[in-house]
Design a protein around this motif. Structure first.
Motif, PDB file in Angstrom:
ATOM      1  N   HIS A 113       0.837  -1.195   0.000  1.00 26.49           N
ATOM      2  CA  HIS A 113       0.000   0.000   0.000  1.00 26.49           C
ATOM      3  C   HIS A 113       0.874   1.248   0.000  1.00 26.49           C
ATOM      4  O   HIS A 113       1.902   1.297   0.675  1.00 26.49           O
ATOM      5  CB  HIS A 113      -0.916   0.025   1.218  1.00 26.49           C
ATOM      6  CG  HIS A 113      -1.908  -1.090   1.264  1.00 26.49           C
ATOM      7  ND1 HIS A 113      -3.088  -1.079   0.543  1.00 26.49           N
ATOM      8  CD2 HIS A 113      -1.896  -2.267   1.947  1.00 26.49           C
ATOM      9  CE1 HIS A 113      -3.762  -2.186   0.789  1.00 26.49           C
ATOM     10  NE2 HIS A 113      -3.060  -2.931   1.634  1.00 26.49           N
ATOM     11  N   TRP A 159      -3.222   6.659   4.255  1.00 27.92           N
ATOM     12  CA  TRP A 159      -3.214   5.488   3.380  1.00 27.92           C
ATOM     13  C   TRP A 159      -4.020   5.776   2.117  1.00 27.92           C
ATOM     14  O   TRP A 159      -5.173   6.187   2.188  1.00 27.92           O
ATOM     15  CB  TRP A 159      -3.804   4.281   4.105  1.00 27.92           C
ATOM     16  CG  TRP A 159      -3.002   3.885   5.312  1.00 27.92           C
ATOM     17  CD1 TRP A 159      -2.847   4.593   6.470  1.00 27.92           C
ATOM     18  CD2 TRP A 159      -2.226   2.694   5.469  1.00 27.92           C
ATOM     19  NE1 TRP A 159      -2.028   3.929   7.346  1.00 27.92           N
ATOM     20  CE2 TRP A 159      -1.628   2.752   6.763  1.00 27.92           C
ATOM     21  CE3 TRP A 159      -1.977   1.590   4.665  1.00 27.92           C
ATOM     22  CZ2 TRP A 159      -0.806   1.751   7.241  1.00 27.92           C
ATOM     23  CZ3 TRP A 159      -1.162   0.577   5.148  1.00 27.92           C
ATOM     24  CH2 TRP A 159      -0.582   0.663   6.422  1.00 27.92           C
ATOM     25  N   GLY A 160      -3.383   5.523   0.958  1.00 32.02           N
ATOM     26  CA  GLY A 160      -4.067   5.657  -0.322  1.00 32.02           C
ATOM     27  C   GLY A 160      -3.608   6.872  -1.108  1.00 32.02           C
ATOM     28  O   GLY A 160      -2.922   7.763  -0.591  1.00 32.02           O
ATOM     29  N   GLU A 161      -4.014   6.909  -2.390  1.00 28.47           N
ATOM     30  CA  GLU A 161      -3.677   8.023  -3.282  1.00 28.47           C
ATOM     31  C   GLU A 161      -4.905   8.576  -4.002  1.00 28.47           C
ATOM     32  O   GLU A 161      -4.797   9.560  -4.720  1.00 28.47           O
ATOM     33  CB  GLU A 161      -2.660   7.562  -4.330  1.00 28.47           C
ATOM     34  CG  GLU A 161      -1.312   7.168  -3.758  1.00 28.47           C
ATOM     35  CD  GLU A 161      -0.339   6.728  -4.838  1.00 28.47           C
ATOM     36  OE1 GLU A 161       0.663   7.436  -5.044  1.00 28.47           O
ATOM     37  OE2 GLU A 161      -0.604   5.676  -5.493  1.00 28.47           O
ATOM     38  N   ASP A 162      -6.070   7.941  -3.830  1.00 29.88           N
ATOM     39  CA  ASP A 162      -7.284   8.393  -4.499  1.00 29.88           C
ATOM     40  C   ASP A 162      -7.912   9.556  -3.727  1.00 29.88           C
ATOM     41  O   ASP A 162      -7.344  10.066  -2.774  1.00 29.88           O
ATOM     42  CB  ASP A 162      -8.271   7.230  -4.620  1.00 29.88           C
ATOM     43  CG  ASP A 162      -7.698   6.082  -5.450  1.00 29.88           C
ATOM     44  OD1 ASP A 162      -6.940   6.372  -6.394  1.00 29.88           O
ATOM     45  OD2 ASP A 162      -8.006   4.919  -5.122  1.00 29.88           O
ATOM     46  N   ARG A 165      -9.142   8.717   1.327  1.00 24.74           N
ATOM     47  CA  ARG A 165      -7.964   8.168   1.980  1.00 24.74           C
ATOM     48  C   ARG A 165      -8.258   7.999   3.475  1.00 24.74           C
ATOM     49  O   ARG A 165      -9.224   8.572   4.000  1.00 24.74           O
ATOM     50  CB  ARG A 165      -6.751   9.099   1.796  1.00 24.74           C
ATOM     51  CG  ARG A 165      -6.485   9.440   0.334  1.00 24.74           C
ATOM     52  CD  ARG A 165      -5.313  10.388   0.155  1.00 24.74           C
ATOM     53  NE  ARG A 165      -5.249  10.887  -1.207  1.00 24.74           N
ATOM     54  CZ  ARG A 165      -4.331  11.723  -1.670  1.00 24.74           C
ATOM     55  NH1 ARG A 165      -3.366  12.152  -0.856  1.00 24.74           N
ATOM     56  NH2 ARG A 165      -4.356  12.134  -2.926  1.00 24.74           N
TER      57      ARG A 165
END
Length: 208
Positions: A113, A159-162, A165
Protein backbone atom coordinates in the motif's frame (compact mmCIF):
# COMPACT_ATOMS: atom_id res chain seq x y z
CA UNK A 1 -4.58 35.70 21.37
CA UNK A 2 -5.23 32.09 20.35
CA UNK A 3 -8.05 33.18 18.03
CA UNK A 4 -5.61 35.43 16.13
CA UNK A 5 -3.11 32.58 15.79
CA UNK A 6 -5.83 30.17 14.64
CA UNK A 7 -7.29 32.60 12.07
CA UNK A 8 -3.80 33.42 10.83
CA UNK A 9 -3.05 29.76 10.16
CA UNK A 10 -6.34 29.36 8.31
CA UNK A 11 -5.49 32.39 6.15
CA UNK A 12 -2.14 30.84 5.24
CA UNK A 13 -3.91 27.64 4.24
CA UNK A 14 -6.56 29.48 2.24
CA UNK A 15 -4.38 31.89 0.27
CA UNK A 16 -1.38 29.64 -0.46
CA UNK A 17 -0.58 28.85 -4.09
CA UNK A 18 -3.18 26.52 -5.58
CA UNK A 19 -0.68 25.13 -8.10
CA UNK A 20 1.31 23.27 -5.45
CA UNK A 21 -1.39 22.23 -2.99
CA UNK A 22 -4.40 20.00 -2.68
CA UNK A 23 -7.46 20.53 -0.50
CA UNK A 24 -8.80 17.83 1.81
CA UNK A 25 -11.50 17.41 4.43
CA UNK A 26 -11.24 14.91 7.27
CA UNK A 27 -13.80 13.44 9.65
CA UNK A 28 -12.50 11.20 12.39
CA UNK A 29 -12.57 9.85 15.92
CA UNK A 30 -9.91 9.78 18.62
CA UNK A 31 -9.68 8.09 22.01
CA UNK A 32 -7.23 8.45 24.89
CA UNK A 33 -5.53 6.16 27.33
CA UNK A 34 -7.11 6.40 30.84
CA UNK A 35 -7.11 9.99 32.19
CA UNK A 36 -7.63 11.28 35.74
CA UNK A 37 -10.44 13.55 36.95
CA UNK A 38 -12.18 14.56 40.19
CA UNK A 39 -15.22 16.54 41.30
CA UNK A 40 -16.18 17.89 44.74
CA UNK A 41 -19.20 19.83 45.94
CA UNK A 42 -19.75 21.56 49.29
CA UNK A 43 -22.72 23.09 51.06
CA UNK A 44 -22.87 26.68 52.29
CA UNK A 45 -21.15 25.63 55.54
CA UNK A 46 -18.22 24.16 53.63
CA UNK A 47 -19.12 20.52 54.30
CA UNK A 48 -18.32 18.07 51.52
CA UNK A 49 -21.51 16.82 49.88
CA UNK A 50 -20.43 14.96 46.77
CA UNK A 51 -17.05 13.56 45.75
CA UNK A 52 -16.18 11.78 42.53
CA UNK A 53 -12.78 10.78 41.18
CA UNK A 54 -11.32 8.14 38.95
CA UNK A 55 -9.82 7.36 35.57
CA UNK A 56 -11.45 6.94 32.20
CA UNK A 57 -10.87 7.30 28.48
CA UNK A 58 -11.75 10.50 26.68
CA UNK A 59 -13.13 10.06 23.17
CA UNK A 60 -14.30 12.66 20.69
CA UNK A 61 -15.11 13.27 17.05
CA UNK A 62 -13.24 15.84 15.00
CA UNK A 63 -13.56 17.54 11.62
CA UNK A 64 -10.94 19.55 9.77
CA UNK A 65 -10.11 21.20 6.45
CA UNK A 66 -6.59 21.55 5.08
CA UNK A 67 -4.20 21.55 2.15
CA UNK A 68 -1.12 19.64 1.06
CA UNK A 69 2.03 21.54 0.09
CA UNK A 70 4.69 19.91 -2.08
CA UNK A 71 8.29 20.57 -0.98
CA UNK A 72 10.35 21.59 -4.00
CA UNK A 73 12.94 19.03 -5.17
CA UNK A 74 11.61 16.54 -2.62
CA UNK A 75 9.04 13.77 -2.36
CA UNK A 76 7.92 15.14 1.01
CA UNK A 77 4.74 17.11 1.68
CA UNK A 78 3.57 19.49 4.38
CA UNK A 79 -0.08 19.20 5.43
CA UNK A 80 -1.63 22.22 7.19
CA UNK A 81 -5.16 21.97 8.56
CA UNK A 82 -7.56 23.44 11.07
CA UNK A 83 -10.78 22.22 12.63
CA UNK A 84 -12.63 21.38 15.80
CA UNK A 85 -13.23 18.47 18.15
CA UNK A 86 -16.80 17.93 19.31
CA UNK A 87 -19.05 15.65 21.34
CA UNK A 88 -22.21 14.29 19.70
CA UNK A 89 -23.93 12.70 22.69
CA UNK A 90 -24.61 14.34 26.05
CA UNK A 91 -21.73 13.86 28.45
CA UNK A 92 -21.14 15.06 32.01
CA UNK A 93 -17.55 15.80 31.02
CA UNK A 94 -17.73 17.97 27.89
CA UNK A 95 -14.69 19.36 26.05
CA UNK A 96 -14.68 21.01 22.62
CA UNK A 97 -11.63 22.72 21.13
CA UNK A 98 -10.50 24.41 17.94
CA UNK A 99 -7.19 23.10 16.68
CA UNK A 100 -4.45 23.86 14.15
CA UNK A 101 -2.26 21.04 12.86
CA UNK A 102 0.94 20.72 10.82
CA UNK A 103 2.35 17.42 9.50
CA UNK A 104 5.54 16.61 7.58
CA UNK A 105 4.76 13.57 5.42
CA UNK A 106 7.15 11.16 3.74
CA UNK A 107 6.09 8.66 1.00
CA UNK A 108 6.39 4.97 1.87
CA UNK A 109 5.07 1.55 0.89
CA UNK A 110 3.70 -0.86 3.50
CA UNK A 111 2.32 -4.30 2.61
CA UNK A 112 1.88 -3.18 -0.99
CA UNK A 113 0.00 0.00 0.00
CA UNK A 114 1.13 3.54 -0.72
CA UNK A 115 1.14 5.67 2.42
CA UNK A 116 2.41 9.03 3.62
CA UNK A 117 3.82 9.03 7.15
CA UNK A 118 5.53 11.55 9.37
CA UNK A 119 5.54 13.68 12.54
CA UNK A 120 2.81 16.12 13.54
CA UNK A 121 2.37 19.06 15.90
CA UNK A 122 -0.98 20.43 17.03
CA UNK A 123 -2.26 23.36 19.07
CA UNK A 124 -5.69 23.15 20.75
CA UNK A 125 -7.85 26.07 21.92
CA UNK A 126 -10.80 25.01 24.15
CA UNK A 127 -14.06 26.92 23.77
CA UNK A 128 -16.66 24.73 25.52
CA UNK A 129 -15.37 22.79 28.54
CA UNK A 130 -17.32 21.83 31.64
CA UNK A 131 -18.31 19.12 34.09
CA UNK A 132 -22.05 18.87 34.77
CA UNK A 133 -23.21 17.10 37.92
CA UNK A 134 -26.92 16.26 37.82
CA UNK A 135 -26.83 14.38 41.16
CA UNK A 136 -25.48 17.14 43.39
CA UNK A 137 -28.42 17.29 45.81
CA UNK A 138 -31.40 19.33 44.67
CA UNK A 139 -29.19 21.70 42.65
CA UNK A 140 -27.32 20.63 39.54
CA UNK A 141 -23.98 22.39 39.25
CA UNK A 142 -21.99 22.98 36.08
CA UNK A 143 -18.27 23.60 36.60
CA UNK A 144 -16.66 25.42 33.67
CA UNK A 145 -12.97 24.68 33.15
CA UNK A 146 -10.38 27.30 32.33
CA UNK A 147 -9.68 27.62 28.61
CA UNK A 148 -5.90 27.79 28.20
CA UNK A 149 -4.29 26.42 25.04
CA UNK A 150 -2.61 23.01 25.04
CA UNK A 151 -0.44 21.12 22.56
CA UNK A 152 0.35 17.69 21.14
CA UNK A 153 3.15 15.93 19.25
CA UNK A 154 2.59 12.72 17.32
CA UNK A 155 2.56 11.09 13.90
CA UNK A 156 0.14 10.56 11.01
CA UNK A 157 -0.04 7.83 8.39
CA UNK A 158 -2.30 8.56 5.42
CA UNK A 159 -3.21 5.49 3.38
CA UNK A 160 -4.07 5.66 -0.32
CA UNK A 161 -3.68 8.02 -3.28
CA UNK A 162 -7.28 8.39 -4.50
CA UNK A 163 -9.75 11.09 -3.46
CA UNK A 164 -10.79 8.93 -0.46
CA UNK A 165 -7.96 8.17 1.98
CA UNK A 166 -7.57 6.96 5.58
CA UNK A 167 -5.60 8.68 8.31
CA UNK A 168 -4.32 6.61 11.25
CA UNK A 169 -2.05 8.02 13.92
CA UNK A 170 -1.33 8.90 17.51
CA UNK A 171 -0.42 11.98 19.55
CA UNK A 172 0.67 12.84 23.06
CA UNK A 173 -1.08 15.83 24.64
CA UNK A 174 0.64 17.99 27.23
CA UNK A 175 -0.07 21.25 29.12
CA UNK A 176 -3.68 20.06 29.27
CA UNK A 177 -4.59 20.03 32.97
CA UNK A 178 -7.74 22.03 33.72
CA UNK A 179 -9.47 23.38 36.83
CA UNK A 180 -12.87 24.92 37.34
CA UNK A 181 -15.29 25.99 40.07
CA UNK A 182 -18.74 27.42 40.58
CA UNK A 183 -20.52 29.17 43.47
CA UNK A 184 -24.14 29.79 44.41
CA UNK A 185 -26.14 30.56 47.56
CA UNK A 186 -26.32 26.89 48.55
CA UNK A 187 -22.61 26.12 48.27
CA UNK A 188 -19.91 25.57 45.70
CA UNK A 189 -18.17 22.90 43.64
CA UNK A 190 -14.80 22.42 41.99
CA UNK A 191 -13.36 19.96 39.51
CA UNK A 192 -9.99 19.03 38.00
CA UNK A 193 -9.29 17.22 34.74
CA UNK A 194 -5.97 15.85 33.49
CA UNK A 195 -5.96 15.47 29.69
CA UNK A 196 -2.22 14.81 29.44
CA UNK A 197 -1.70 11.47 27.76
CA UNK A 198 -1.62 9.41 24.59
CA UNK A 199 -4.43 9.56 22.02
CA UNK A 200 -4.96 7.44 18.92
CA UNK A 201 -7.14 8.48 16.00
CA UNK A 202 -8.73 7.20 12.82
CA UNK A 203 -10.03 9.54 10.14
CA UNK A 204 -11.45 9.48 6.61
CA UNK A 205 -10.17 12.11 4.19
CA UNK A 206 -11.79 13.42 1.03
CA UNK A 207 -9.35 15.13 -1.35
CA UNK A 208 -10.44 17.67 -3.96
Amino acid sequence: MFKKIYLGLLCVVTFASADSTQWFMELGWKISTPLKWNYNSFDAAGLNGVHYDGKGTDDMLYISVGRLFEIENSMMQVALSGGTTFIVLDSADHNDALFAKAALLYPAHVFGHTISVGPTIQAYFPYNSYYYDSEDGAFARKVHYDKHAFYAFGFDSTWGEDIWRYNIGAEYMFSSKFKGNTYDTTGYANSELDHNGLYVHFGVQYHF
